[in-house]
Every structure is written in C-alpha cells, then in structure tokens.
Design a protein around this motif. Structure first.
Motif, PDB file in Angstrom:
ATOM      1  N   ALA A 251     -11.951  68.583 -33.026  1.00 46.02           N
ATOM      2  CA  ALA A 251     -10.739  69.139 -32.395  1.00 46.02           C
ATOM      3  C   ALA A 251      -9.669  69.446 -33.440  1.00 46.02           C
ATOM      4  O   ALA A 251      -8.811  70.298 -33.227  1.00 46.02           O
ATOM      5  CB  ALA A 251     -10.208  68.137 -31.362  1.00 46.02           C
ATOM      6  N   ASP A 252      -9.721  68.742 -34.599  1.00 51.52           N
ATOM      7  CA  ASP A 252      -8.678  68.954 -35.610  1.00 51.52           C
ATOM      8  C   ASP A 252      -9.099  69.960 -36.680  1.00 51.52           C
ATOM      9  O   ASP A 252      -8.585  69.944 -37.800  1.00 51.52           O
ATOM     10  CB  ASP A 252      -8.311  67.615 -36.274  1.00 51.52           C
ATOM     11  N   THR A 253     -10.043  70.854 -36.349  1.00 46.97           N
ATOM     12  CA  THR A 253     -10.478  71.850 -37.334  1.00 46.97           C
ATOM     13  C   THR A 253      -9.329  72.779 -37.736  1.00 46.97           C
ATOM     14  O   THR A 253      -8.451  73.072 -36.927  1.00 46.97           O
ATOM     15  CB  THR A 253     -11.654  72.685 -36.778  1.00 46.97           C
ATOM     16  N   ASP A 254      -9.370  73.212 -39.015  1.00 49.47           N
ATOM     17  CA  ASP A 254      -8.329  74.129 -39.510  1.00 49.47           C
ATOM     18  C   ASP A 254      -8.481  75.507 -38.878  1.00 49.47           C
ATOM     19  O   ASP A 254      -7.522  76.237 -38.704  1.00 49.47           O
ATOM     20  CB  ASP A 254      -8.433  74.274 -41.040  1.00 49.47           C
ATOM     21  N   ASP A 277     -32.629  81.658 -30.244  1.00 47.50           N
ATOM     22  CA  ASP A 277     -33.203  81.563 -28.892  1.00 47.50           C
ATOM     23  C   ASP A 277     -33.217  80.140 -28.356  1.00 47.50           C
ATOM     24  O   ASP A 277     -33.555  79.908 -27.197  1.00 47.50           O
ATOM     25  CB  ASP A 277     -34.658  82.087 -28.908  1.00 47.50           C
ATOM     26  N   LYS A 278     -32.869  79.151 -29.172  1.00 47.98           N
ATOM     27  CA  LYS A 278     -32.905  77.761 -28.692  1.00 47.98           C
ATOM     28  C   LYS A 278     -31.709  77.484 -27.787  1.00 47.98           C
ATOM     29  O   LYS A 278     -30.626  78.024 -27.996  1.00 47.98           O
ATOM     30  CB  LYS A 278     -32.864  76.799 -29.880  1.00 47.98           C
ATOM     31  N   PRO A 279     -31.887  76.622 -26.779  1.00 49.37           N
ATOM     32  CA  PRO A 279     -30.742  76.249 -25.932  1.00 49.37           C
ATOM     33  C   PRO A 279     -29.665  75.587 -26.792  1.00 49.37           C
ATOM     34  O   PRO A 279     -29.988  74.796 -27.686  1.00 49.37           O
ATOM     35  CB  PRO A 279     -31.340  75.219 -24.964  1.00 49.37           C
ATOM     36  N   ARG A 280     -28.408  75.951 -26.517  1.00 50.17           N
ATOM     37  CA  ARG A 280     -27.303  75.420 -27.320  1.00 50.17           C
ATOM     38  C   ARG A 280     -26.244  74.805 -26.421  1.00 50.17           C
ATOM     39  O   ARG A 280     -25.978  75.292 -25.321  1.00 50.17           O
ATOM     40  CB  ARG A 280     -26.643  76.536 -28.127  1.00 50.17           C
ATOM     41  N   LEU A 281     -25.634  73.738 -26.915  1.00 47.27           N
ATOM     42  CA  LEU A 281     -24.467  73.161 -26.258  1.00 47.27           C
ATOM     43  C   LEU A 281     -23.386  72.977 -27.317  1.00 47.27           C
ATOM     44  O   LEU A 281     -23.695  72.902 -28.507  1.00 47.27           O
ATOM     45  CB  LEU A 281     -24.789  71.789 -25.641  1.00 47.27           C
ATOM     46  N   LEU A 282     -22.140  72.879 -26.859  1.00 43.29           N
ATOM     47  CA  LEU A 282     -21.031  72.704 -27.796  1.00 43.29           C
ATOM     48  C   LEU A 282     -20.260  71.451 -27.419  1.00 43.29           C
ATOM     49  O   LEU A 282     -19.868  71.280 -26.263  1.00 43.29           O
ATOM     50  CB  LEU A 282     -20.112  73.938 -27.746  1.00 43.29           C
ATOM     51  N   ALA A 283     -20.069  70.565 -28.399  1.00 43.77           N
ATOM     52  CA  ALA A 283     -19.237  69.380 -28.173  1.00 43.77           C
ATOM     53  C   ALA A 283     -18.017  69.479 -29.085  1.00 43.77           C
ATOM     54  O   ALA A 283     -18.167  69.680 -30.296  1.00 43.77           O
ATOM     55  CB  ALA A 283     -20.030  68.120 -28.474  1.00 43.77           C
ATOM     56  N   ILE A 284     -16.834  69.355 -28.494  1.00 42.92           N
ATOM     57  CA  ILE A 284     -15.608  69.323 -29.306  1.00 42.92           C
ATOM     58  C   ILE A 284     -15.320  67.848 -29.527  1.00 42.92           C
ATOM     59  O   ILE A 284     -15.037  67.100 -28.584  1.00 42.92           O
ATOM     60  CB  ILE A 284     -14.427  70.041 -28.612  1.00 42.92           C
ATOM     61  N   THR A 285     -15.461  67.411 -30.790  1.00 39.90           N
ATOM     62  CA  THR A 285     -15.372  65.977 -31.094  1.00 39.90           C
ATOM     63  C   THR A 285     -13.932  65.569 -31.405  1.00 39.90           C
ATOM     64  O   THR A 285     -13.051  66.421 -31.555  1.00 39.90           O
ATOM     65  CB  THR A 285     -16.267  65.629 -32.294  1.00 39.90           C
ATOM     66  N   LYS A 286     -13.735  64.252 -31.523  1.00 42.59           N
ATOM     67  CA  LYS A 286     -12.415  63.661 -31.836  1.00 42.59           C
ATOM     68  C   LYS A 286     -11.383  64.061 -30.772  1.00 42.59           C
ATOM     69  O   LYS A 286     -10.204  64.267 -31.087  1.00 42.59           O
ATOM     70  CB  LYS A 286     -11.955  64.085 -33.249  1.00 42.59           C
ATOM     71  N   ALA A 287     -11.854  64.194 -29.513  1.00 43.39           N
ATOM     72  CA  ALA A 287     -10.964  64.655 -28.439  1.00 43.39           C
ATOM     73  C   ALA A 287      -9.990  63.568 -27.991  1.00 43.39           C
ATOM     74  O   ALA A 287      -9.106  63.833 -27.177  1.00 43.39           O
ATOM     75  CB  ALA A 287     -11.793  65.135 -27.237  1.00 43.39           C
ATOM     76  N   LEU A 290      -6.367  64.470 -28.429  1.00 42.48           N
ATOM     77  CA  LEU A 290      -5.730  65.504 -27.601  1.00 42.48           C
ATOM     78  C   LEU A 290      -5.175  64.896 -26.318  1.00 42.48           C
ATOM     79  O   LEU A 290      -5.801  64.029 -25.718  1.00 42.48           O
ATOM     80  CB  LEU A 290      -6.760  66.574 -27.216  1.00 42.48           C
ATOM     81  N   ASP A 291      -3.999  65.413 -25.896  1.00 44.92           N
ATOM     82  CA  ASP A 291      -3.564  65.035 -24.542  1.00 44.92           C
ATOM     83  C   ASP A 291      -4.132  66.058 -23.563  1.00 44.92           C
ATOM     84  O   ASP A 291      -4.706  67.076 -23.968  1.00 44.92           O
ATOM     85  CB  ASP A 291      -2.027  64.946 -24.447  1.00 44.92           C
ATOM     86  N   ASP A 292      -3.986  65.809 -22.276  1.00 44.38           N
ATOM     87  CA  ASP A 292      -4.612  66.673 -21.258  1.00 44.38           C
ATOM     88  C   ASP A 292      -4.150  68.122 -21.381  1.00 44.38           C
ATOM     89  O   ASP A 292      -4.937  69.056 -21.220  1.00 44.38           O
ATOM     90  CB  ASP A 292      -4.290  66.151 -19.843  1.00 44.38           C
ATOM     91  N   ILE A 311     -15.458  65.506 -26.308  1.00 41.32           N
ATOM     92  CA  ILE A 311     -15.932  64.122 -26.386  1.00 41.32           C
ATOM     93  C   ILE A 311     -15.172  63.346 -27.456  1.00 41.32           C
ATOM     94  O   ILE A 311     -14.555  63.933 -28.345  1.00 41.32           O
ATOM     95  CB  ILE A 311     -17.445  64.031 -26.712  1.00 41.32           C
ATOM     96  N   SER A 312     -15.214  62.034 -27.341  1.00 38.44           N
ATOM     97  CA  SER A 312     -14.769  61.159 -28.427  1.00 38.44           C
ATOM     98  C   SER A 312     -15.773  60.019 -28.528  1.00 38.44           C
ATOM     99  O   SER A 312     -15.910  59.231 -27.595  1.00 38.44           O
ATOM    100  CB  SER A 312     -13.372  60.603 -28.159  1.00 38.44           C
TER     101      SER A 312
END
Length: 334
Positions: A251-254, A277-287, A290-292, A311-312
C-alpha cells in the motif's frame, strides 16, 4: 550456512549406463554327450539410469556432489541356456517439477511431475544373444555368439521448476515472505531489503476441512528481470509451474498500484507470454497502514479485470478471505 544454500535447483551430472553382457558360445557337454549342440545363454542387459519422482525431496541438493552416476554392466550368458544377470539399475530420486536436458544440445528430454513416476534417462546396453539363437539346418553347431551392446555416456542437466498451487509475484519488500510465514509453517528469512529471498520458499497453507495447498514465495522481481537483471531468469523459471499467480503490491508503494502491477505483468510476459494466461489475483499488502477512507479511495484506482483484496499479514486483516479467493482460483483452474 547462508540462507538458501541448501536449495539447489540446477545440477549437471555425467551418466554412464552399463554395457550389455556378451552371449555365450558354449556347446553342450556332459559324460553322456561328447559333441552336443549349442546351449550358450544370452548376456544380461546393462543397468539403466532412471529418474524417479519423489515428494520426499524438495531440491536437487542430494545430487549436487554426485558428478558421475554409473550403472553396472550386465553379466555374460552361461552354459545350459542360462542368461546373464541384468546390471542393477541406478535410480535417482528427484523432486516433482524436475526437467532433464541434454547438456550438449540443450534439448529437453522429459520432465517428472508425479510421485513415483519413473523414466529412463540413460538406457543400458542390450545383452548379446547366445549361440543357440544361430543354430540352423545348415549350421548345427555355431561356435559364435553376439557381444553385448555398449552402454551410453552423456552429460545431463537436471533443472527444478517448483511445482506449487500459488506463486507469489511482487517486487522486493512487497510482503511475500511475511504472508507465507503467517499462512503456513514455512520460516522464510524476512528483512526490508531487496533479495532477502534468494531461493523459492515453499509453504503448505492449511485451509478449511483439513484441505491444503502449496504456496511458493519467489524471489522479488526487479525491473529488467526478464532480460536477466537481478536474479533474472533463475527465479522466473519457478513461476512457470504455479497454477495461480498472486500479485502483491504494498500500500505504501511510491508508484500507483496500477503502475506497479503493470510492470510486474510486463516482466512476466516478456519472459514467457504464456504466463499471461494463468489466473491472477492482486493483494494490496500492509493495508493496516490505511484507514477506511483511504482504502476506499485506493480501491477506485485498482487495475481492472483482476480480483483484488487489501490485506495485512501482520494484523491478520482479510487473510481468511484471501485464502478463500486463492482456493476458488486453484480449483477453477484445476
């Protein structure tokens, strides 16, 4: 011992299979028979060198110091039609996902993907035929037999591509090792600098109803990895065998999350277009940082067409939901 020094995913070995035993040219003799017919037995086959898949091995470490693999020769045939003994096969157990290549031509011979699967790597020489095979109406007592065929000698490269259900893809410091340590019993080395993970770490992730899946934390990508920068090809090879790719962006990426995701995707597809072609998911880490309100704002800017979750690993935020998403993706793929 340096981290990962016992993870060996590449070995080069010289394989020499056994020579076939020669056939016998014996003529039958006993106290009642002065001039009997041919009764020479066949020679035994030389020993094969065989690869066998085993779930007991995770790396090729046990083969690292075995530079020469030699199978015994077959025994020569005997009298009274006795065949020579076959040379004992040399069986090399390898982890699932091992590829065998001819070291000189680079040609891929085969790969081993199942437990207990066996394939002949270097076949032994065939045993020679005994003289009784050559008996005919015009040649009653052949006094010759066949020699055995020689074994083969070749340099072989064994390469391991980790077989896992989920491969973690992200830049260094994206939180991949931390996630793996939280969801499985794996104990990866964790620190906030590039290339802490020098080798793939594997963990078994427990899921509901005693189910589980394998997750591989693959060394962090850097821009230019597909051209061989950083750890380059060496780690991208491991991503090819994962059935689902979990992209991880902190989440804190530049950069923006969209931008970072696109760079990761570009590196992967530059290396091997089929990975797209592979199934992909994205997780935003260190969440947990973040506040809501900020999370809702960031959610608006996420890349389209890929399921995403905040996620955290440290705070345990949305970890169960992430496992649910991964389980669904793995089984849809299967």
């Amino acid at each position: 011992m340096a981290q990962g020094s016992n993870f060996v995913d590449y070995v080069k070995v010289c394989c020499r299979s056994g020579h076939g035993g020669s056939g016998s040219a014996h003529l039958h003799r006993d106290k009642f028979t002065a001039k009997g017919g041919p009764d020479g037995g066949d020679g035994g086959r030389g020993g094969h060198i065989i690869l066998k898949g085993s779930t007991q091995h995770w790396t090729l470490l046990h083969l690292k110091f075995r530079k020469h693999i030699i199978a015994p020769n077959g025994e020569p045939g005997g009298s009274a039609l006795r065949s020579g003994a076959t040379g004992k096969d040399e069986i090399l157990e390898v982890p699932l996902g091992t590829i065998a290549k001819d070291a000189e031509t680079g040609e891929v011979l085969f790969d081993i993907t199942e437990d207990g699967e066996t394939k002949i790597l270097t076949p032994g020489g065939k045993g020679g035929l005994g003289n009784w095979h050559f008996k005919s109406s015009t040649q009653q007592t052949p006094r010759f037999s066949q020699p055995g065929l020689p074994g083969q000698e070749q340099w072989i490269i064994l390469e391991l591509k980790v077989l896992a259900d989920v491969g973690l893809v992200g830049f260094p410091n994206a939180g991949k090792s931390t996630l793996l340590s939280v969801v499985s019993a794996a104990k990866p080395e964790i620190a906030n600098y590039p290339f802490t993970t020098l080798v793939p770490n594997l963990g078994i992730v427990g899921y509901r109803d005693n189910k589980s899946f394998i997750m591989a934390d693959i060394p962090g990508i850097i821009e230019g990895a597909s051209q061989g920068k950083g750890l380059g090809y060496r780690f991208l090879r491991h991503i090819e065998r994962n059935s689902v790719l979990l992209f991880m962006v902190p989440a804190d990426t530049d950069r923006s999350i969209e931008e970072e995701y696109q760079i990761l995707l570009r590196e992967l597809t530059a290396y091997n277009p089929e990975l797209k072609d592979k199934p992909r998911l994205l997780a935003i880490t260190k969440a947990d940082m973040l506040d809501d309100e900020l999370e809702a704002e960031m959610a608006e800017t996420l890349p389209k067409g890929i399921p995403a979750i905040f996620i955290s690993s440290v705070a345990g935020k949305n970890i169960t939901q992430l496992k649910d998403m991964l389980w669904k993706a793995i089984n849809t793929e299967a």
